[in-house]
Design a protein around this motif. Structure first.
Motif, PDB file in Angstrom:
ATOM      1  N   VAL A 405       0.836  -1.201   0.000  1.00  0.00           N
ATOM      2  CA  VAL A 405       0.000   0.000   0.000  1.00  0.00           C
ATOM      3  C   VAL A 405       0.871   1.251   0.000  1.00  0.00           C
ATOM      4  O   VAL A 405       1.851   1.337   0.743  1.00  0.00           O
ATOM      5  CB  VAL A 405      -0.928  -0.006   1.235  1.00  0.00           C
ATOM      6  N   GLY A 406       0.515   2.204  -0.856  1.00  0.00           N
ATOM      7  CA  GLY A 406       1.237   3.462  -0.928  1.00  0.00           C
ATOM      8  C   GLY A 406       1.402   3.915  -2.365  1.00  0.00           C
ATOM      9  O   GLY A 406       0.631   3.533  -3.242  1.00  0.00           O
ATOM     10  N   GLN A 407       2.436   4.720  -2.611  1.00  0.00           N
ATOM     11  CA  GLN A 407       2.669   5.228  -3.959  1.00  0.00           C
ATOM     12  C   GLN A 407       2.841   4.100  -4.963  1.00  0.00           C
ATOM     13  O   GLN A 407       2.271   4.139  -6.062  1.00  0.00           O
ATOM     14  CB  GLN A 407       3.912   6.119  -3.971  1.00  0.00           C
ATOM     15  N   HIS A 408       3.636   3.091  -4.600  1.00  0.00           N
ATOM     16  CA  HIS A 408       3.884   1.995  -5.544  1.00  0.00           C
ATOM     17  C   HIS A 408       2.581   1.297  -5.930  1.00  0.00           C
ATOM     18  O   HIS A 408       2.414   0.841  -7.060  1.00  0.00           O
ATOM     19  CB  HIS A 408       4.868   0.985  -4.946  1.00  0.00           C
ATOM     20  N   GLN A 409       1.641   1.200  -4.994  1.00  0.00           N
ATOM     21  CA  GLN A 409       0.339   0.591  -5.268  1.00  0.00           C
ATOM     22  C   GLN A 409      -0.416   1.384  -6.323  1.00  0.00           C
ATOM     23  O   GLN A 409      -1.001   0.820  -7.261  1.00  0.00           O
ATOM     24  CB  GLN A 409      -0.463   0.522  -3.972  1.00  0.00           C
ATOM     25  N   MET A 410      -0.408   2.713  -6.192  1.00  0.00           N
ATOM     26  CA  MET A 410      -1.123   3.560  -7.136  1.00  0.00           C
ATOM     27  C   MET A 410      -0.445   3.559  -8.510  1.00  0.00           C
ATOM     28  O   MET A 410      -1.117   3.510  -9.538  1.00  0.00           O
ATOM     29  CB  MET A 410      -1.231   4.980  -6.600  1.00  0.00           C
ATOM     30  N   GLY A 488       6.389   6.513   1.234  1.00  0.00           N
ATOM     31  CA  GLY A 488       6.263   7.408   0.095  1.00  0.00           C
ATOM     32  C   GLY A 488       4.995   8.245   0.061  1.00  0.00           C
ATOM     33  O   GLY A 488       5.046   9.454  -0.184  1.00  0.00           O
ATOM     34  N   MET A 489       3.841   7.633   0.286  1.00  0.00           N
ATOM     35  CA  MET A 489       2.604   8.398   0.223  1.00  0.00           C
ATOM     36  C   MET A 489       2.488   9.354   1.397  1.00  0.00           C
ATOM     37  O   MET A 489       1.967  10.477   1.265  1.00  0.00           O
ATOM     38  CB  MET A 489       1.393   7.467   0.166  1.00  0.00           C
ATOM     39  N   VAL A 490       2.980   8.935   2.557  1.00  0.00           N
ATOM     40  CA  VAL A 490       2.993   9.836   3.712  1.00  0.00           C
ATOM     41  C   VAL A 490       3.853  11.054   3.397  1.00  0.00           C
ATOM     42  O   VAL A 490       3.470  12.206   3.662  1.00  0.00           O
ATOM     43  CB  VAL A 490       3.500   9.107   4.968  1.00  0.00           C
ATOM     44  N   SER A 503       7.472  14.353   9.258  1.00  0.00           N
ATOM     45  CA  SER A 503       7.463  13.771  10.594  1.00  0.00           C
ATOM     46  C   SER A 503       7.420  12.247  10.514  1.00  0.00           C
ATOM     47  O   SER A 503       6.433  11.660  10.075  1.00  0.00           O
ATOM     48  CB  SER A 503       6.250  14.287  11.370  1.00  0.00           C
ATOM     49  N   SER A 504       8.523  11.601  10.899  1.00  0.00           N
ATOM     50  CA  SER A 504       8.580  10.134  11.055  1.00  0.00           C
ATOM     51  C   SER A 504       8.257   9.377   9.779  1.00  0.00           C
ATOM     52  O   SER A 504       7.698   8.283   9.822  1.00  0.00           O
ATOM     53  CB  SER A 504       7.632   9.679  12.177  1.00  0.00           C
ATOM     54  N   SER A 505       8.602   9.936   8.624  1.00  0.00           N
ATOM     55  CA  SER A 505       8.330   9.245   7.367  1.00  0.00           C
ATOM     56  C   SER A 505       9.596   8.830   6.624  1.00  0.00           C
ATOM     57  O   SER A 505       9.515   8.122   5.619  1.00  0.00           O
ATOM     58  CB  SER A 505       7.469  10.128   6.453  1.00  0.00           C
ATOM     59  N   ASN A 506      10.768   9.267   7.110  1.00  0.00           N
ATOM     60  CA  ASN A 506      12.038   8.908   6.466  1.00  0.00           C
ATOM     61  C   ASN A 506      12.481   7.537   6.960  1.00  0.00           C
ATOM     62  O   ASN A 506      12.649   7.322   8.169  1.00  0.00           O
ATOM     63  CB  ASN A 506      13.095   9.964   6.788  1.00  0.00           C
ATOM     64  N   MET A 507      12.674   6.597   6.031  1.00  0.00           N
ATOM     65  CA  MET A 507      13.005   5.223   6.388  1.00  0.00           C
ATOM     66  C   MET A 507      14.476   4.875   6.139  1.00  0.00           C
ATOM     67  O   MET A 507      14.869   3.715   6.296  1.00  0.00           O
ATOM     68  CB  MET A 507      12.117   4.261   5.591  1.00  0.00           C
ATOM     69  N   GLU A 508      15.297   5.846   5.759  1.00  0.00           N
ATOM     70  CA  GLU A 508      16.691   5.545   5.416  1.00  0.00           C
ATOM     71  C   GLU A 508      17.487   5.022   6.607  1.00  0.00           C
ATOM     72  O   GLU A 508      18.220   4.032   6.501  1.00  0.00           O
ATOM     73  CB  GLU A 508      17.369   6.798   4.861  1.00  0.00           C
ATOM     74  N   VAL A 509      17.364   5.705   7.734  1.00  0.00           N
ATOM     75  CA  VAL A 509      18.120   5.295   8.907  1.00  0.00           C
ATOM     76  C   VAL A 509      17.514   4.011   9.465  1.00  0.00           C
ATOM     77  O   VAL A 509      16.323   3.950   9.766  1.00  0.00           O
ATOM     78  CB  VAL A 509      18.106   6.396   9.984  1.00  0.00           C
TER      79      VAL A 509
END
Length: 602
Positions: A405-410, A488-490, A503-509
């Motif tokens: 679910v998210g950008q990739h889904q769309m 991504g969508m967040v 806010s709390s959407s970066n998953m790199e770390v």
């Protein structure tokens, strides 16, 4: 305890056996070949019978690594086949770990029987070890539910559960079995089972006067639009939809759940409508004079601002669930019935000699298609997510696609053209972590068909432990991670509506090395960065004989467009390229001007 009979006599006699045996035998009698689950104390009597049934070659059990993996796998199995999926878990935390998957299935009308263990019946209500009231917890998110109180009721309850789950508007049914009921001996006679549900009568055929009224509206319409939802897929109505569209030259748009109900390569197809639908589908729904809704529920992600949705259209609404007809939009012609049955009746009452009045309308739609195409952007030195998804759709046109679910889904919904039941995605609940176990279930059901999971780097980590299940059973799915280092969508919403406060959407770390992680499970891992490697990498992944976990590093800040902002109507999309005015009709020029004005306001 040994069963006091020879198995060969099972069909011929009343047997002295246990509740656990009766449960698994009753499931077997419903044609079930595959079960997904995870054992625990309260469900051990049932698992002992699963062990024996596997030894007899009757049922194959798939041990998942988390109960949520089991329920999503059963869901994917059901979506791909139309059959009832089955999952099993123990009491307490095992049962509660199923809740998200049960809600996912309920929102999308997926047929499923969920079997949970329970503490012994004499301990219910004492806060016994691993006791939860799973019947009460799931009451709002199931179609029906049972707590087995007597082993003599097991065969009937199982037969009813499968009947309820798979008929009418499908949905999940819970069967909770206390441990002592599974261990208790009784006289088992499955031949005496009769389903008697007088209060459960699904209507499948529409009333003739309503069908006649629908035909009259179709014949009068000059700008019709056929809007197909998940109910069209569930009823296997793709043949009837194709014939109706051809006969009356009806353009067709689908919801996220309705993908595959109509051939998206056909000239009459407008693709998906709604928040991230195609521009031409959204313009069409706003400009149509007749909206034929088949198996759709006027969901908020489809309609945008409901009071501005299809403002000039009369509505025909066909759905098997009377609660959905008129719930969000009052139809001019309501028809309660199975989509396939109702469309067959419409087709039988009309002929190939129908007068076609949609020529000018189709010309307008072709203009919008030409002026607002879906784009697959290419960048120097970095992959776009659309490129990755489009390439898999191009190289594997016949595959079953499961998504998270998210950008990739769309993007997948926009760019991948699928057939009936080949689109497997959590639509109503939007459940991250759904994709890989759902793909796993689809592949178990259809071992000779290619199955691809499209996921994101955030979603995949929700149920990444199921790599262990893929490894144990060699389930040959291809897991594609469209990795931009974000939820991504967040991130897109935070950019658009929250002044770029991420806010709390970066998953790199903290992101794992996905290739090393896959290899740690014994699965082939692939990492692709360079756009020049895309075509050959996709070909290699698809050709590999075994599961693959592929990490595609893509442009970090790509947004998913078109997009209907919250509170806007469907023709007020943002993210569209402005077409050349000279190429447009007067009506299209007016809409384009309004589009630009709205985009500036948003």
């Amino acid at each position: 305890m040994a069963n006091n009979f020879k198995y060969k006599s099972l069909e011929e006699a009343t047997l002295r056996t246990t509740g656990a045996f009766a449960l698994i035998d009753s499931v077997r009698r419903q044609g079930v070949k595959h079960i997904f689950g995870y054992p625990g104390g309260a469900i051990l009597p049932v698992y002992d019978e699963i062990y024996k049934a596997e030894a007899r070659g009757e049922i194959k059990h798939y041990l998942v690594r988390h109960e949520q993996g089991a329920v999503h796998a059963a869901d994917g199995y059901a979506r791909a086949t139309g059959q009832v999926g089955v999952c099993v878990a123990t009491s307490g935390p095992g049962a509660t770990n199923l809740v998200t998957g049960i809600a996912t299935a309920q929102m999308d009308s997926i047929p499923m029987v969920v079997i949970t263990g329970q503490v012994p019946s004499y301990a219910i209500g004492t806060d016994a070890f691993q006791e939860t009231d799973i019947w009460g917890i799931t009451l709002p998110i199931v179609k029906h539910s049972y707590v087995i109180r007597r082993p003599e009721d097991i065969a009937r309850i199982v037969a009813e559960a499968f009947h309820i789950a798979g008929t009418g508007r499908p949905g999940p049914v819970l069967v909770d079995i206390p441990k002592d009921i599974g261990q208790q001996e009784f006289d088992y006679n499955p031949e005496e089972v009769k389903i008697d549900l007088p209060g459960y009568q699904a209507r499948v055929k529409g009333y003739l006067h309503q069908i006649a009224a629908a035909i009259a509206l179709i014949r009068q319409s000059k700008r019709p639009l056929l809007y197909a939802g998940g109910g069209a897929v569930i009823s296997d109505a793709h043949t009837e939809i194709a014939e109706l569209a051809k006969r009356f030259q009806l353009p067709v748009t689908t919801t996220l759940m309705g993908k595959g109900a109509y051939n998206e390569n056909n000239d009459l197809s407008l693709g998906m409508l709604g928040m991230h639908g195609t521009a031409y589908a959204n313009f069409a729904v706003q400009g149509c004079d007749l909206l034929i809704a088949v198996g759709a529920r006027f969901d908020d992600r489809v309609t945008g601002r409901l009071d501005k949705f299809a403002p000039d259209a009369k509505v025909i609404h066909i759905d098997i669930d009377p609660a959905e007809v008129g719930k969000n939009r009052k139809p001019d012609v309501p028809i309660v019935g199975d989509v396939k049955e109702v469309l067959q009746a419409i087709l039988e009452a009309t002929s190939y000699e129908e007068t076609i009045q949609t020529k000018d309308w189709l010309k307008q739609l072709d203009e919008w298609k030409a002026d607002y195409p879906l784009e697959v952007p290419a960048y120097e030195g970095v992959l776009s997510p659309q490129q990755v998804i489009h390439e898999f759709g191009k190289q594997a046109p016949d595959a079953y696609f499961a998504t998270d679910v998210g950008q990739h889904q769309m993007w997948a919904a926009q760019l991948i053209k699928t057939g009936p039941r080949k689109w497997i995605s959590s639509a109503g609940l939007g459940t991250m972590g759904y994709g890989m176990p759902a793909a796993m279930g689809a592949k178990v059901a259809l071992p000779n068909d290619p199955v691809i999971c499209i996921s994101g780097d955030a979603s995949i980590q929700m149920n990444i432990q199921e790599l262990g299940t893929l490894a144990q059973y060699g389930i040959n799915i291809k897991v594609i991670v469209v990795n931009n280092g974000w939820q991504g969508m967040v991130r897109q919403w935070q950019e658009s509506f929250y002044n770029e406060r991420y806010s709390s959407s970066n998953m790199e770390v903290g992101m794992p090395d996905f290739v090393k992680l896959a290899e740690a499970f014994g699965i082939k891992g692939v990492k692709v960065i360079d756009p020049s490697d895309l075509q050959s990498a996709v070909a290699e992944i698809l050709a590999y004989d075994g599961p693959v976990f592929a990490d595609f590093r893509v442009k970090r800040d790509e947004n998913c467009y078109p997009m209907v902002p919250p509170g806007a109507s469907n023709d007020q999309m943002v993210g569209l390229q402005t077409p050349q005015r000279s190429q447009l009709s007067k009506e299209a020029q007016d809409i384009a001007s309004e589009l630009e004005r709205t985009a500036q306001l948003v």
